[in-house]
Design a protein around this motif. Sequence first.
Motif, PDB file in Angstrom:
ATOM      1  N   ASN A 119      11.185   7.950 -10.675  1.00 19.66           N
ATOM      2  CA  ASN A 119      10.193   8.517  -9.758  1.00 19.66           C
ATOM      3  C   ASN A 119      10.719   9.841  -9.216  1.00 19.66           C
ATOM      4  O   ASN A 119      11.103   9.929  -8.051  1.00 19.66           O
ATOM      5  CB  ASN A 119       9.954   7.553  -8.584  1.00 19.66           C
ATOM      6  CG  ASN A 119       9.481   6.204  -9.044  1.00 19.66           C
ATOM      7  OD1 ASN A 119       8.326   6.047  -9.382  1.00 19.66           O
ATOM      8  ND2 ASN A 119      10.379   5.230  -9.064  1.00 19.66           N
ATOM      9  N   GLU A 128      11.186   2.636   1.350  1.00 13.31           N
ATOM     10  CA  GLU A 128      10.336   1.738   0.564  1.00 13.31           C
ATOM     11  C   GLU A 128      11.133   0.550   0.024  1.00 13.31           C
ATOM     12  O   GLU A 128      10.643  -0.580   0.012  1.00 13.31           O
ATOM     13  CB  GLU A 128       9.657   2.491  -0.577  1.00 13.31           C
ATOM     14  CG  GLU A 128       8.649   3.533  -0.128  1.00 13.31           C
ATOM     15  CD  GLU A 128       7.438   2.950   0.600  1.00 13.31           C
ATOM     16  OE1 GLU A 128       7.162   1.729   0.494  1.00 13.31           O
ATOM     17  OE2 GLU A 128       6.755   3.725   1.275  1.00 13.31           O
ATOM     18  N   SER A 163       0.836  -1.202   0.000  1.00 12.12           N
ATOM     19  CA  SER A 163       0.000   0.000   0.000  1.00 12.12           C
ATOM     20  C   SER A 163       0.870   1.250   0.000  1.00 12.12           C
ATOM     21  O   SER A 163       2.049   1.213   0.337  1.00 12.12           O
ATOM     22  CB  SER A 163      -0.936   0.004   1.205  1.00 12.12           C
ATOM     23  OG  SER A 163      -0.189   0.134   2.391  1.00 12.12           O
ATOM     24  N   GLY A 164       0.271   2.328  -0.368  1.00 15.59           N
ATOM     25  CA  GLY A 164       0.990   3.590  -0.433  1.00 15.59           C
ATOM     26  C   GLY A 164       1.280   3.967  -1.873  1.00 15.59           C
ATOM     27  O   GLY A 164       0.962   3.246  -2.818  1.00 15.59           O
ATOM     28  N   ARG A 165       1.901   5.097  -2.015  1.00 15.15           N
ATOM     29  CA  ARG A 165       2.148   5.657  -3.341  1.00 15.15           C
ATOM     30  C   ARG A 165       3.274   4.955  -4.098  1.00 15.15           C
ATOM     31  O   ARG A 165       3.236   4.853  -5.325  1.00 15.15           O
ATOM     32  CB  ARG A 165       2.478   7.137  -3.170  1.00 15.15           C
ATOM     33  CG  ARG A 165       2.709   7.857  -4.449  1.00 15.15           C
ATOM     34  CD  ARG A 165       2.924   9.321  -4.192  1.00 15.15           C
ATOM     35  NE  ARG A 165       3.088  10.024  -5.449  1.00 15.15           N
ATOM     36  CZ  ARG A 165       3.290  11.322  -5.541  1.00 15.15           C
ATOM     37  NH1 ARG A 165       3.346  12.052  -4.459  1.00 15.15           N
ATOM     38  NH2 ARG A 165       3.436  11.883  -6.714  1.00 15.15           N
ATOM     39  N   TRP A 166       4.306   4.479  -3.410  1.00 17.20           N
ATOM     40  CA  TRP A 166       5.533   4.091  -4.081  1.00 17.20           C
ATOM     41  C   TRP A 166       5.770   2.609  -4.340  1.00 17.20           C
ATOM     42  O   TRP A 166       6.375   2.283  -5.375  1.00 17.20           O
ATOM     43  CB  TRP A 166       6.732   4.665  -3.312  1.00 17.20           C
ATOM     44  CG  TRP A 166       6.631   6.134  -3.164  1.00 17.20           C
ATOM     45  CD1 TRP A 166       6.429   6.834  -2.010  1.00 17.20           C
ATOM     46  CD2 TRP A 166       6.672   7.111  -4.201  1.00 17.20           C
ATOM     47  NE1 TRP A 166       6.359   8.188  -2.265  1.00 17.20           N
ATOM     48  CE2 TRP A 166       6.497   8.375  -3.603  1.00 17.20           C
ATOM     49  CE3 TRP A 166       6.842   7.031  -5.578  1.00 17.20           C
ATOM     50  CZ2 TRP A 166       6.503   9.548  -4.346  1.00 17.20           C
ATOM     51  CZ3 TRP A 166       6.835   8.204  -6.316  1.00 17.20           C
ATOM     52  CH2 TRP A 166       6.670   9.440  -5.696  1.00 17.20           C
ATOM     53  N   SER A 174       9.588  12.557  -8.046  1.00 18.34           N
ATOM     54  CA  SER A 174       9.010  13.246  -6.899  1.00 18.34           C
ATOM     55  C   SER A 174       9.209  12.509  -5.578  1.00 18.34           C
ATOM     56  O   SER A 174       8.804  13.009  -4.532  1.00 18.34           O
ATOM     57  CB  SER A 174       7.525  13.534  -7.134  1.00 18.34           C
ATOM     58  OG  SER A 174       6.823  12.329  -7.339  1.00 18.34           O
ATOM     59  N   ILE A 175       9.855  11.345  -5.584  1.00 18.07           N
ATOM     60  CA  ILE A 175      10.129  10.627  -4.341  1.00 18.07           C
ATOM     61  C   ILE A 175      11.413  11.168  -3.720  1.00 18.07           C
ATOM     62  O   ILE A 175      12.378  11.446  -4.424  1.00 18.07           O
ATOM     63  CB  ILE A 175      10.220   9.099  -4.571  1.00 18.07           C
ATOM     64  CG1 ILE A 175      10.219   8.350  -3.239  1.00 18.07           C
ATOM     65  CG2 ILE A 175      11.436   8.742  -5.401  1.00 18.07           C
ATOM     66  CD1 ILE A 175      10.087   6.839  -3.387  1.00 18.07           C
ATOM     67  N   LEU A 207       4.748   1.288  -7.795  1.00 17.80           N
ATOM     68  CA  LEU A 207       5.509   1.976  -8.848  1.00 17.80           C
ATOM     69  C   LEU A 207       6.942   1.448  -8.927  1.00 17.80           C
ATOM     70  O   LEU A 207       7.482   1.257 -10.015  1.00 17.80           O
ATOM     71  CB  LEU A 207       5.541   3.483  -8.591  1.00 17.80           C
ATOM     72  CG  LEU A 207       4.283   4.248  -8.953  1.00 17.80           C
ATOM     73  CD1 LEU A 207       4.390   5.695  -8.485  1.00 17.80           C
ATOM     74  CD2 LEU A 207       4.017   4.181 -10.439  1.00 17.80           C
TER      75      LEU A 207
END
Length: 116
Positions: A43, A54, A18-21, A45-46, A24
Motif C-alpha cells: 500500500n 489501522e 470502514s475507511g480506505r485501508w 500511498s499509506i 485492503l
Amino acid sequence: MKDLVSACPIEDVMRVLSGRWPTLLLYYLKDGTKRFSDLQRDNPSISHRMLTLELRKLEQAGIISRTVFEGYPLRVEYDLTETGLKLVPLIDALGDWWQTAAPASKTTATAPLEIA
C-alpha cells in the motif's frame, strides 16, 4: 470512539472496517504473515502513521495478531486471527462481485467511482 447510533451489528463492523485501508490490509494479509514493511510496500500511498493506526485498530478488534521478535533490528509480523480468517471469504466475494458488477470503464484503479 464515537457512540453507536443503533444496536445494529453492522454499525460495529463499519466502525472497524470502514475507511480506505482496513479492507485492503486484510486483503494483503489473507495470503499469510506480513511484516510492517511488506504492508507498506503493498500500500505505497499509506503513511507510516496511518498504517500503524489501522493495524492497531484491527488488532484491538481481534482481527489481526501482532508478533514482536526480540533482537536488533526489531521485527514485527502481522497475521490474521481465526476471527480475521472468517472475513477472507467476504473480502473475496466483494472482489468477485466488483469484477462482475462494475462497468468495464470503471474497473481500473485510476477511474473514479461515479455514483448516480
